[in-house]
Design an enzyme around this catalytic site. Structure first.
Site, mmCIF file in Angstrom:
data_model
loop_
_atom_site.group_PDB
_atom_site.id
_atom_site.type_symbol
_atom_site.label_atom_id
_atom_site.label_comp_id
_atom_site.label_asym_id
_atom_site.label_seq_id
_atom_site.Cartn_x
_atom_site.Cartn_y
_atom_site.Cartn_z
ATOM 1 N N VAL A 1 37.623 10.741 7.316
ATOM 2 C CA VAL A 1 36.404 10.121 6.789
ATOM 3 C C VAL A 1 35.160 10.658 7.522
ATOM 4 O O VAL A 1 34.024 10.452 7.079
ATOM 5 C CB VAL A 1 36.542 8.583 6.866
ATOM 6 C CG1 VAL A 1 36.422 8.070 8.297
ATOM 7 C CG2 VAL A 1 35.584 7.869 5.966
ATOM 8 N N GLY A 2 35.402 11.339 8.653
ATOM 9 C CA GLY A 2 34.281 11.951 9.371
ATOM 10 C C GLY A 2 34.016 11.355 10.749
ATOM 11 O O GLY A 2 32.949 11.592 11.326
ATOM 12 N N LYS B 1 39.318 10.105 23.020
ATOM 13 C CA LYS B 1 40.188 9.886 21.858
ATOM 14 C C LYS B 1 41.536 9.505 22.479
ATOM 15 O O LYS B 1 42.274 10.373 22.953
ATOM 16 C CB LYS B 1 40.285 11.163 21.011
ATOM 17 C CG LYS B 1 41.282 11.035 19.859
ATOM 18 C CD LYS B 1 40.754 11.555 18.553
ATOM 19 C CE LYS B 1 41.796 11.413 17.455
ATOM 20 N NZ LYS B 1 41.229 11.327 16.124
ATOM 21 N N GLU C 1 36.948 7.514 19.922
ATOM 22 C CA GLU C 1 37.365 7.780 18.537
ATOM 23 C C GLU C 1 38.746 7.198 18.278
ATOM 24 O O GLU C 1 39.693 7.419 19.043
ATOM 25 C CB GLU C 1 37.388 9.291 18.239
ATOM 26 C CG GLU C 1 37.864 9.534 16.803
ATOM 27 C CD GLU C 1 37.801 10.976 16.312
ATOM 28 O OE1 GLU C 1 37.185 11.832 16.960
ATOM 29 O OE2 GLU C 1 38.405 11.214 15.238
ATOM 30 N N ASP D 1 28.045 10.327 3.710
ATOM 31 C CA ASP D 1 27.805 10.639 2.284
ATOM 32 C C ASP D 1 28.081 12.116 2.007
ATOM 33 O O ASP D 1 27.200 12.844 1.580
ATOM 34 C CB ASP D 1 26.350 10.268 1.955
ATOM 35 C CG ASP D 1 26.029 10.447 0.493
ATOM 36 O OD1 ASP D 1 26.954 10.426 -0.337
ATOM 37 O OD2 ASP D 1 24.830 10.621 0.175
HETATM 38 N N1 LIG Z 1 28.701 14.884 6.714
HETATM 39 C C1 LIG Z 1 29.564 15.876 6.552
HETATM 40 N N2 LIG Z 1 29.198 17.010 5.911
HETATM 41 C C2 LIG Z 1 30.073 18.030 5.709
HETATM 42 N N3 LIG Z 1 31.355 17.992 6.096
HETATM 43 C C3 LIG Z 1 31.790 16.903 6.748
HETATM 44 C C4 LIG Z 1 30.931 15.797 7.011
HETATM 45 N N4 LIG Z 1 31.646 14.856 7.670
HETATM 46 C C5 LIG Z 1 32.883 15.355 7.814
HETATM 47 N N5 LIG Z 1 32.981 16.565 7.274
HETATM 48 C C6 LIG Z 1 34.191 17.430 7.196
HETATM 49 O O1 LIG Z 1 35.283 16.592 6.814
HETATM 50 C C7 LIG Z 1 36.438 16.887 7.569
HETATM 51 C C8 LIG Z 1 36.982 15.626 8.204
HETATM 52 O O2 LIG Z 1 36.053 15.129 9.150
HETATM 53 P P1 LIG Z 1 36.500 14.593 10.561
HETATM 54 O O3 LIG Z 1 37.408 15.556 11.215
HETATM 55 O O4 LIG Z 1 35.256 14.207 11.303
HETATM 56 O O5 LIG Z 1 37.321 13.291 10.104
HETATM 57 P P2 LIG Z 1 38.061 12.227 11.039
HETATM 58 O O6 LIG Z 1 37.801 10.885 10.447
HETATM 59 O O7 LIG Z 1 37.636 12.427 12.447
HETATM 60 O O8 LIG Z 1 39.599 12.602 10.849
HETATM 61 P P3 LIG Z 1 40.858 12.228 11.821
HETATM 62 O O9 LIG Z 1 41.358 10.899 11.357
HETATM 63 O O10 LIG Z 1 41.813 13.344 11.563
HETATM 64 O O11 LIG Z 1 40.368 12.205 13.248
HETATM 65 C C9 LIG Z 1 36.037 17.955 8.589
HETATM 66 O O12 LIG Z 1 36.552 19.184 8.156
HETATM 67 C C10 LIG Z 1 34.535 17.999 8.570
HETATM 68 O O13 LIG Z 1 34.052 19.296 8.688
HETATM 69 MG MG LIG Z 2 38.798 12.986 14.083
#
Ligand SMILES: Nc1ncnc2c1ncn2[C@@H]1O[C@H](COP(=O)(O)OP(=O)(O)OP(=O)(O)O)[C@@H](O)[C@H]1O
Ligand SMILES: [Mg+2]
Length: 228
Positions: free
Chosen positions: A13-14, A37, A114, A175
């Site tokens: 989700v980012g 983390k 995280e 978003d």
């Molecule tokens: N605002 C954004 N704009 C463009 N790409 C994004 C954005 N946010 C996240 N991403 C992309 O989405 C993917 C997933 O994001 P991220 O790794 O931050 O998720 P996470 O929630 O930390 O996942 P996990 O549960 O595996 O830790 C990444 O490849 C990242 O580059």
């Molecule tokens: Mg992550």
């Protein structure tokens, strides 16, 4: 010392990129920020920290704490700690996680932690991310997306925090989906459905340098509310 647990409505989700943006802005405010983390999983990086997420968020925070503190447990398969335990026979070590958290939080003014996956990612039987947050005694920030389906996932996440009596600092809408809800409408509905403040929304990012993250995050989020 202040700590925030950055959880999300799902994996991918980012959370990592949101922490990176938060860390850059907090650092530029002159506040010493650390990152953690507790559990990470996936393919190990060849150099430095094993967890790719830790590599990204440590760089943004400009923190270089020992791996035993920032990521006490790493599983080399992409799975929840519970599933990794069952597959690899390596039991998640909650007491190690909590003692690393305690030590690390003393080294910084603010610690951004995280989560893994979502709020109910299992760690042990009947022990979820919610239990870990509860034991850390810190508030949560919920990262959600704008794609249709997000309202359901966000309400479920808020309800589980409430059930475990975890205070929620706010919701951040990532978003980055091209065909999601309009942010104005989503913000309105999150506020009235959950009673949780929406700290802002982050657009699709094409340039992940620290300078670009700073500009985007500084103007998009309410840091006063986040750090209050
Ligand atoms: N605002 C954004 N704009 C463009 N790409 C994004 C954005 N946010 C996240 N991403 C992309 O989405 C993917 C997933 O994001 P991220 O790794 O931050 O998720 P996470 O929630 O930390 O996942 P996990 O549960 O595996 O830790 C990444 O490849 C990242 O580059
Ligand atoms: Mg992550």
């Amino acid at each position: 010392m202040k700590s925030l647990f950055i959880t999300g409505t799902d994996t991918d989700v980012g959370k990592t990129y949101i922490i990176a943006g938060l860390a850059v802005v907090i650092r530029k405010m002159g506040i010493d920020v650390g990152v953690m983390k507790p559990f990470a999983a996936g393919k190990a990086q060849k150099k430095g920290y094993k967890s790719k997420d830790i590599v990204i968020i440590s760089k943004a925070a400009q923190a270089c704490d020992p791996e035993s503190l920032v990521n006490p447990q790493f599983f080399p398969i992409a799975a929840s700690p519970y599933t990794a335990w069952k597959n690899l026979k390596t039991k998640p070590k909650i007491s190690t996680i909590l003692s690393s958290f305690k030590k690390l939080s003393k080294l910084h003014d603010i610690l951004l932690v995280e989560g893994m996956g979502g709020i109910m990612t299992p760690i042990l039987k009947d022990y979820y991310i919610t239990n870990l947050i509860k034991e850390m005694k810190i508030p949560a920030v919920i990262v959600t997306r704008s794609k249709i389906g997000t309202v359901n996932h966000t309400i479920m996440t808020v309800k589980m925090c409430e059930k475990y009596k975890i205070p929620i600092k706010g919701i951040i809408i990532n978003d980055f989906d091209s065909n999601g809800y309009k942010i104005k409408e989503l913000t309105r509905d999150f506020k009235s459905l959950t009673n949780v403040p929406v700290l802002g929304s982050i657009p699709f990012i094409t340039n992940f340098t620290n300078n670009s993250l700073y500009r985007i995050f500084k103007k998009s989020l309410n840091f006063k509310l986040l750090l209050r």
